[in-house]
Design an enzyme around this catalytic site. Structure first.
Site, PDB file in Angstrom:
ATOM      1  N   CYS A  44       0.819  -1.213   0.000  1.00  0.00           N
ATOM      2  CA  CYS A  44       0.000   0.000   0.000  1.00  0.00           C
ATOM      3  C   CYS A  44       0.852   1.261   0.000  1.00  0.00           C
ATOM      4  O   CYS A  44       0.673   2.152  -0.827  1.00  0.00           O
ATOM      5  CB  CYS A  44      -0.952   0.007   1.197  1.00  0.00           C
ATOM      6  N   CYS A  49      -1.473   1.581  -3.111  1.00  0.00           N
ATOM      7  CA  CYS A  49      -2.509   2.601  -2.931  1.00  0.00           C
ATOM      8  C   CYS A  49      -1.975   4.023  -2.884  1.00  0.00           C
ATOM      9  O   CYS A  49      -2.493   4.918  -3.562  1.00  0.00           O
ATOM     10  CB  CYS A  49      -3.283   2.341  -1.639  1.00  0.00           C
ATOM     11  N   LYS A  52      -0.032   5.300  -6.085  1.00  0.00           N
ATOM     12  CA  LYS A  52      -1.031   5.291  -7.164  1.00  0.00           C
ATOM     13  C   LYS A  52      -1.979   6.469  -7.027  1.00  0.00           C
ATOM     14  O   LYS A  52      -2.312   7.124  -8.019  1.00  0.00           O
ATOM     15  CB  LYS A  52      -1.799   3.976  -7.127  1.00  0.00           C
ATOM     16  N   TYR A 186      -9.266  -3.525 -11.297  1.00  0.00           N
ATOM     17  CA  TYR A 186      -9.173  -2.143 -10.824  1.00  0.00           C
ATOM     18  C   TYR A 186      -7.803  -1.539 -11.084  1.00  0.00           C
ATOM     19  O   TYR A 186      -7.692  -0.337 -11.405  1.00  0.00           O
ATOM     20  CB  TYR A 186      -9.548  -2.055  -9.337  1.00  0.00           C
ATOM     21  N   GLU A 190      -7.378   1.836 -13.372  1.00  0.00           N
ATOM     22  CA  GLU A 190      -6.784   2.991 -12.694  1.00  0.00           C
ATOM     23  C   GLU A 190      -5.579   3.508 -13.461  1.00  0.00           C
ATOM     24  O   GLU A 190      -5.446   4.726 -13.686  1.00  0.00           O
ATOM     25  CB  GLU A 190      -6.391   2.611 -11.269  1.00  0.00           C
ATOM     26  N   HIS A 444     -28.337  19.952  -0.685  1.00  0.00           N
ATOM     27  CA  HIS A 444     -28.457  20.515  -2.038  1.00  0.00           C
ATOM     28  C   HIS A 444     -27.607  21.778  -2.171  1.00  0.00           C
ATOM     29  O   HIS A 444     -27.534  22.570  -1.246  1.00  0.00           O
ATOM     30  CB  HIS A 444     -29.926  20.849  -2.322  1.00  0.00           C
ATOM     31  N   GLU A 449     -27.039  13.836  -3.021  1.00  0.00           N
ATOM     32  CA  GLU A 449     -28.451  13.924  -2.667  1.00  0.00           C
ATOM     33  C   GLU A 449     -29.302  12.949  -3.479  1.00  0.00           C
ATOM     34  O   GLU A 449     -30.378  12.534  -3.041  1.00  0.00           O
ATOM     35  CB  GLU A 449     -28.971  15.348  -2.859  1.00  0.00           C
TER      36      GLU A 449
END
Length: 466
Positions: A44, A49, A52, A186, A190, A444, A449
């Protein structure tokens, strides 16, 4: 008389899971050591992670500049300095790795830089780390294996030695003009977004019918279309037959007879548990049918005094999961508080461009396991892009168990979806119903939302629009 050992706990692997287990145990008064053959921090921090995400953020700037013009900004010609970025990134990674080292030291953990191999259930050899260059031999009452995973490439593909993996992508000496990325998971999507955002002519090729196998089908198809809007060429249902080095680059040959020349070929075709030459069999540790360390719900292996956490067990390969498994291991083994980490409803994010956030069941899996379900889908152009005329669209999807009305799956593709899914995961984990979602007042104007405003159930096979 009880047998004495050099350590109460010996950890093999100083990634996120191994470091957490070692620190907690040492802080609890036990004598602990960690062996790491590469850099402290694991996949990681060092080659996953964190670097990246830095690359993703760097590559997103080009898209932000495009949007800026729609908002009235005049942007002079922008340039990107790859070597400067790499230098800055490496300085930060070194800083983070140093924090891990310092935290181990503060906790009283002995850190040994070297490759550890099990000699038996209680004995570990750290290769070449003895005073005279011989192996350093230590014993431990309990052992934790947390060696993570490594990229996989098809060894039998002609020319595969010309291809890199994600680990080499972090250290390319220069930014290529053309890249082909093989894979549909993934990591592949990515890096496709990263290189495309940095101005590289990017092709993504995958042997399957669509990218992100295992994700919700609406997510897969939606993201594939959005990737192409970002200028990425997506080729599905095809794979390599060979890679040949030419005077001008690398010639990729495919089973359909087509050929593409690029400067770099990157394989992102999966990762495998790092179990090679660890001496696992010698210590009585068995592997499962997928080649991962076999563990029970408490992360215990088939050896009474050896446990394993993280990607090497190939359960859910995420850094936060490895950390939680490590905490559960510590509580179970050293605090007489048996814990097994709950792997259900764990949220995940794909930092593609646009990104993906998901938690819970896909529509397909929900129908298979729950029977009757309600599905709510919304596709819309977000406010940020509507102002600039961009055609990019957001996908939001809720999967609801019909009988209980619990929301059992949330799937989002669009800007900031990883941030949204973290909070949505709390509601899914808590088992909140669709009515409770609907009773929550919207904020909002936001994209999020929409998650509390979807009213119309989708008919199977229909495509919802917003």
């Amino acid at each position: 008389m009880a047998k004495t050992y050099d350590y109460d706990l010996f950890v093999i692997g100083a990634g996120s899971g191994g470091v957490r287990a070692a620190r907690l145990t040492a802080l609890g008064g036990k004598k602990v050591a960690v062996a790491e053959e590469h850099r402290v921090g694991g996949t990681c921090v060092i080659r996953g992670c964190v670097p990246k995400k830095f690359m993703v953020m760097a590559s997103e700037v080009s898209h932000a500049l495009e949007i800026a013009e729609g908002y009235g900004w005049t942007v002079d010609k922008a340039t990107f300095d790859w070597p400067k970025f790499l230098e800055t990134k490496d300085v930060e990674i070194a800083r983070l790795s140093g924090i891990y080292v310092a935290n181990l030291g503060k906790a009283g953990v002995d850190l040994i830089h070297g490759r550890a191999v099990l000699k038996d259930a209680h004995t570990v050899a750290i290769l070449g780390k003895g005073e005279g260059g011989e192996d350093l031999i230590v014993t431990a009452e309990r052992i934790l294996v947390a060696t993570g995973g490594r990229p996989w490439k098809p060894a039998d593909l002609p020319g595969i030695d010309h291809a890199i993996t994600s680990e080499e992508a972090f250290h390319l000496p220069e930014l290529p003009k053309r890249i082909l990325i093989a894979g549909g998971g993934y990591i592949a999507v990515e890096f496709a977004g990263i290189f495309a955002g940095l101005g590289v002519e990017t092709t993504l090729i995958y042997r399957g019918p669509n990218i992100l196998r295992g994700f919700d089908n609406d997510v897969r198809s939606h993201l594939a279309g959005e990737l192409e809007k970002r200028g990425i060429t997506v080729i599905l249902g095809c794979q390599h037959t060979a890679i040949e080095k030419t005077a001008t680059g690398l010639l990729n040959k495919f089973e359909n007879g087509h050929e593409i020349e690029t400067d770099v070929v990157m394989f992102a075709t999966g990762r495998v548990p790092h179990v090679t030459d660890l001496g696992l069999a010698t210590a009585g540790v068995e592997l499962n049918e997928k080649g991962a360390i076999k563990v029970d719900e408490f992360s215990q292996t088939t050896a009474d005094n050896i446990w394993a956490v993280g990607d090497v067990t190939d359960r859910i390969n995420l850094t936060p999961v490895a950390i939680r498994e490590a905490v559960a291991f510590h509580e179970t083994v050293f605090r007489d508080n048996p814990q097994s980490y709950d792997h259900d409803n764990i949220a995940s994010a794909v930092f593609s461009q646009p990104p993906v956030g998901v938690v819970g069941l896909s529509e397909h899996d929900a129908r298979q396991t729950l029977g009757e379900i309600d599905v709510y889908v919304s596709r819309f152009r977000p406010m940020k892009y509507a102002f600039t005329g961009s055609d990019e669209r957001v996908l939001m999807k809720l999967v609801v168990e019909a009988k209980s009305q619990k929301v059992v799956g949330v799937h989002i593709v669009g800007p900031e979806s990883p941030e949204m899914i973290q909070l949505a995961a709390i509601a899914v984990k808590a088992g909140l119903t669709k009515a409770q979602w609907d009773a929550t007042c919207a904020v909002h104007p936001t994209m999020a939302e929409e998650l509390v405003m979807m009213k119309d159930k989708q008919t199977p096979g229909a495509m919802a629009v917003g």
